[in-house]
Design an enzyme around this catalytic site. Sequence first.
Site, PDB file in Angstrom:
ATOM      1  N   SER A   1       0.861  -1.189   0.000  1.00  0.00           N
ATOM      2  CA  SER A   1       0.000   0.000   0.000  1.00  0.00           C
ATOM      3  C   SER A   1       0.891   1.230   0.000  1.00  0.00           C
ATOM      4  CB  SER A   1      -0.892   0.006   1.244  1.00  0.00           C
ATOM      5  OG  SER A   1      -1.519   1.267   1.430  1.00  0.00           O
TER       6      SER A   1
ATOM      7  N   TYR B   1      -1.848  -0.625  10.435  1.00  0.00           N
ATOM      8  CA  TYR B   1      -2.003  -1.037   9.031  1.00  0.00           C
ATOM      9  C   TYR B   1      -0.783  -0.612   8.211  1.00  0.00           C
ATOM     10  CZ  TYR B   1      -3.866  -1.315   4.291  1.00  0.00           C
ATOM     11  OH  TYR B   1      -4.045  -1.608   2.956  1.00  0.00           O
TER      12      TYR B   1
END
Length: 248
Positions: free
Chosen positions: A140, A154
């Site tokens: 990501s 995350y």
Amino acid sequence: MRRNILITGASAGLGDEMARQFAAKGHNLALTARREDRLEALRAELTERHPGLTVVIHKLDVTDHEQVFEVFRKADAELGGLDRVIVNAGLGKGAPLGTGRFDANLQTAETNFVGALAQAEAAMELFRARNAGHLVFISSVSAVRGLPKTVTTYAATKAGVAALAEGLRLELLRKPIKVSTIFPGYIRSEMNEHVANTPLIVDTVPGVRAIVAAIEAEKATAYVPPWPWSPLARVMRYAPLPLLKRMI
């Protein structure tokens, strides 16, 4: 052509759209996820649209590490050899550290990083045996820097995934087994459906089209969609913390 592809986390979001787009390109698929009913519906859809393809499904929780190895080996046998494995399964749960939600942060860490490690181990076991294959890690853009509040854990897991991929890529440099790290930007998916629209978010189909193109090109690393995420990632990487805080 990497004919046979395994995709984890294929029951929703980026995973199931990747399955649709790879099927349209003529790839046989092994699809895994925790929600078997969604996998069955997806398999029915894909085999109706592409009757010449083989699509196998397996219920899989990537935090069940023994099951990861079992499912990967079984899918490899069913398709006559996996050519590409896409480590995609992940969670977006999270809370600011110290606010009483260690359970949510732990679940995200176990799924996104330890689960990715298990998948990489299982895939590499198969690829090393035949000295061929393409291992793809879905990271990501949040991996570029540490991020605050609900995204702290995350982002850390996705940075860990990127480091895991780079270490493996360094080991395998100039060898037949290829390793790619894909850094998606804001792409609409089930994971972020609660997020308000922003000028930078793109819909699932075009966003995944950019992911698939980068995977098919077997790029070592790719920020997708390339605009604006390739230049923006560079800015994020070197921005002083006060500027970074304003940007996010």
